[in-house]
Design a protein around this motif. Structure first.
Motif, mmCIF file in Angstrom:
data_model
loop_
_atom_site.group_PDB
_atom_site.id
_atom_site.type_symbol
_atom_site.label_atom_id
_atom_site.label_comp_id
_atom_site.label_asym_id
_atom_site.label_seq_id
_atom_site.Cartn_x
_atom_site.Cartn_y
_atom_site.Cartn_z
ATOM 1 N N SER A 160 32.482 -33.084 93.491
ATOM 2 C CA SER A 160 32.549 -31.924 94.426
ATOM 3 C C SER A 160 33.848 -31.217 93.657
ATOM 4 O O SER A 160 34.791 -31.731 92.999
ATOM 5 C CB SER A 160 33.303 -32.445 95.797
ATOM 6 O OG SER A 160 33.802 -31.417 96.482
ATOM 7 N N ARG A 216 36.075 -27.518 92.914
ATOM 8 C CA ARG A 216 36.627 -26.144 93.715
ATOM 9 C C ARG A 216 37.044 -25.424 92.391
ATOM 10 O O ARG A 216 37.774 -25.852 91.496
ATOM 11 C CB ARG A 216 38.077 -26.269 94.489
ATOM 12 C CG ARG A 216 38.709 -25.089 94.840
ATOM 13 C CD ARG A 216 39.387 -25.210 96.099
ATOM 14 N NE ARG A 216 38.812 -25.726 97.278
ATOM 15 C CZ ARG A 216 39.420 -25.654 98.498
ATOM 16 N NH1 ARG A 216 40.770 -25.754 98.649
ATOM 17 N NH2 ARG A 216 38.642 -26.093 99.581
ATOM 18 N N SER A 229 37.293 -18.203 92.492
ATOM 19 C CA SER A 229 36.017 -17.332 92.478
ATOM 20 C C SER A 229 36.281 -15.715 91.857
ATOM 21 O O SER A 229 35.483 -15.075 91.614
ATOM 22 C CB SER A 229 35.452 -17.199 93.961
ATOM 23 O OG SER A 229 36.548 -16.685 94.660
ATOM 24 N N THR A 266 35.881 -21.235 95.609
ATOM 25 C CA THR A 266 34.565 -21.370 95.813
ATOM 26 C C THR A 266 34.417 -23.059 95.654
ATOM 27 O O THR A 266 34.865 -23.559 94.547
ATOM 28 C CB THR A 266 33.307 -20.818 94.875
ATOM 29 O OG1 THR A 266 33.832 -19.380 94.991
ATOM 30 C CG2 THR A 266 32.003 -21.108 95.051
ATOM 31 N N ASP A 267 33.777 -23.534 96.542
ATOM 32 C CA ASP A 267 33.589 -25.118 96.544
ATOM 33 C C ASP A 267 32.021 -25.241 96.302
ATOM 34 O O ASP A 267 31.207 -24.777 96.682
ATOM 35 C CB ASP A 267 33.874 -25.804 97.899
ATOM 36 C CG ASP A 267 35.565 -25.822 98.009
ATOM 37 O OD1 ASP A 267 36.226 -25.617 97.087
ATOM 38 O OD2 ASP A 267 35.823 -25.727 99.405
ATOM 39 N N THR A 268 31.761 -26.384 95.321
ATOM 40 C CA THR A 268 30.564 -26.755 95.088
ATOM 41 C C THR A 268 30.548 -28.117 95.007
ATOM 42 O O THR A 268 31.158 -28.875 94.743
ATOM 43 C CB THR A 268 30.147 -26.197 93.655
ATOM 44 O OG1 THR A 268 30.383 -24.678 93.383
ATOM 45 C CG2 THR A 268 28.722 -26.417 93.045
ATOM 46 N N GLY A 327 27.431 -31.351 94.131
ATOM 47 C CA GLY A 327 25.944 -31.537 93.344
ATOM 48 C C GLY A 327 26.030 -32.392 92.439
ATOM 49 O O GLY A 327 27.179 -33.044 92.307
ATOM 50 N N ARG A 378 22.890 -28.090 92.700
ATOM 51 C CA ARG A 378 23.074 -28.385 94.070
ATOM 52 C C ARG A 378 21.723 -29.145 94.716
ATOM 53 O O ARG A 378 20.740 -29.230 94.067
ATOM 54 C CB ARG A 378 23.376 -27.299 94.658
ATOM 55 C CG ARG A 378 24.548 -26.385 94.175
ATOM 56 C CD ARG A 378 24.744 -25.179 95.132
ATOM 57 N NE ARG A 378 23.518 -24.477 95.344
ATOM 58 C CZ ARG A 378 23.882 -22.962 95.552
ATOM 59 N NH1 ARG A 378 24.885 -22.323 95.509
ATOM 60 N NH2 ARG A 378 22.719 -22.346 95.580
ATOM 61 N N SER A 413 20.996 -24.255 90.123
ATOM 62 C CA SER A 413 22.288 -25.032 88.855
ATOM 63 C C SER A 413 23.064 -23.740 89.098
ATOM 64 O O SER A 413 22.975 -22.479 89.002
ATOM 65 C CB SER A 413 21.601 -24.775 87.609
ATOM 66 O OG SER A 413 20.714 -26.180 87.474
ATOM 67 N N VAL A 414 24.421 -24.422 89.068
ATOM 68 C CA VAL A 414 25.574 -23.380 89.131
ATOM 69 C C VAL A 414 26.631 -23.741 87.974
ATOM 70 O O VAL A 414 26.710 -24.655 87.573
ATOM 71 C CB VAL A 414 26.483 -23.784 90.268
ATOM 72 C CG1 VAL A 414 27.930 -22.763 90.401
ATOM 73 C CG2 VAL A 414 25.728 -23.522 91.617
ATOM 74 N N ILE A 460 29.925 -23.137 85.921
ATOM 75 C CA ILE A 460 31.324 -23.010 86.378
ATOM 76 C C ILE A 460 32.104 -23.108 84.850
ATOM 77 O O ILE A 460 32.143 -24.431 84.153
ATOM 78 C CB ILE A 460 31.875 -24.174 87.035
ATOM 79 C CG1 ILE A 460 31.142 -23.878 88.595
ATOM 80 C CG2 ILE A 460 33.179 -23.728 87.134
ATOM 81 C CD1 ILE A 460 31.179 -25.178 89.595
#
Length: 344
Positions: free
Chosen positions: A23, A25, A28, A38-40, A42, A56, A61-62, A64
């Motif tokens: 998890s 943060r 953004s 923004t929290d993610t 996965g 996720r 896919s994110v 960062i």
């Protein structure tokens, strides 16, 4: 988020945590006032060149940048559902595969290569549960040869969003240019509440899909191979609600009973007869037969954009367990027959 005793956010993950569920943060809009975050959540699938990649639950896919990361920690695997039957991702994947059998299969280590003349991706894709016995690039080359010999595009089916899923494999496929097509979800629920629904219309059950049943089925031009897939499984039942004279059934469905599990598929209703509860009646009749054969839990597959079906299944007590995706080899042309309606 991880907060220290002093009240500060802390990053408590490193590149060594690749493969774990995290998890994080991040900022953004760096430099904005007030700060926006923004929290993610996965699986951390890579951390290279100061960029994290997190997959996720839905398979998206994110990316960062390390520079905007303000907090992060490893978190437990997604919690088990608080209601309904419990099962692992691997167990359900194998159950679903037995309920939609290919015409031809071959092992590549612990992977299963499946083919059925192009009828649905599920029956014409690799099921990569375990070790292929080769380095990944060599395994994928063998997969492409096998499907090429059969005149089929190469597909790999992989899951995300549950403990034991395949986020790392999905990320590796994407890095190699494999194209993700059609995301669907596998949902589970208790069987008895479905069976308890009122019968309503006269539902006819049969062991085979006759011409009348096939006339309502959305996949047109069903071949002999397709019939073998539809009829394959431990204990298969087909349901139909008779239509008007000389017309296809008003509604149909298919169920495969496999031990404690009953799998529903091909639940379809005449567009002119929708919102009359026919789909529920079909599923209730199939559920009662599955209960008679000793099943107690149920599963089904539904595409993420099928809002009508998702609403029906949620009302019957089903909920998402995990998502699954089909990845097509780069350069292979998708088969149009695979793009017909319904989970493929």
């Amino acid at each position: 988020m991880e907060i220290s005793a002093a009240g500060r956010l802390e990053v408590r993950i490193t590149p060594d945590d690749v493969g774990k569920r995290v998890s994080v943060r991040c900022l953004s809009d760096p430099g904005a006032s007030p700060e926006k975050f923004t929290d993610t959540v996965g699986v951390l699938t890579s951390w290279d060149d100061a960029v994290l990649m997190i997959t996720r639950r839905d398979g998206q896919s994110v990316r960062i940048a390390e520079a905007v990361l303000v907090a992060g920690k490893v978190v437990p695997a997604a919690p088990a559902r608080r209601r309904g039957p419990a099962a692992s991702c691997a167990e359900l994947t194998r159950i679903a595969a037995r309920g939609w059998r290919p015409v031809e299969s071959e092992r590549l280590g612990e992977w299963e290569l499946r083919a059925a003349g192009g009828f649905t991706r599920r029956a014409n894709s690799v099921l990569p549960l375990g070790d292929p016995g080769l380095p990944l690039d060599a395994a994928l080359a063998a997969v492409r040869r096998w499907y090429g010999e059969r005149g089929l595009p190469a597909y790999v089916q992989a899951a995300t969003g549950a403990e034991g899923a395949q986020e790392l494999l999905c990320a590796e496929l994407e890095r190699r240019g494999w194209v993700r097509e059609v995301t669907a979800e596998l949902w589970t629920g208790a069987l008895a509440p479905v069976a308890d629904r009122a019968e309503g219309a006269q539902v006819v059950l049969d062991r085979t899909a006759d011409e009348s049943w096939l006339a309502r089925y959305q996949r047109k031009g069903v071949s002999e191979m397709a019939l073998r897939v539809l009829g394959g499984g431990p204990s298969v039942w087909f349901a139909s609600v008779p239509g008007a004279e000389d017309e296809p059934p008003a509604a149909i469905g298919r169920c495969v009973v496999d031990g404690r599990w009953a799998g529903f598929a091909a639940v379809e209703v005449d567009p002119g007869r929708r919102r009359q509860g026919l789909a529920t009646q079909v599923m209730a009749a199939l559920a009662r037969r599955a209960l008679d054969e000793g099943a107690s839990a149920a599963w089904l597959q539904v595409e993420t954009d099928n809002e009508g079906a998702r609403g029906l299944y949620a009302a019957l007590g089903f909920a998402p367990h995990h998502a699954y995706h089909h990845y097509r080899a780069p350069g292979d042309t998708p088969d149009a027959a695979r793009r017909s309606p319904g989970p493929s």
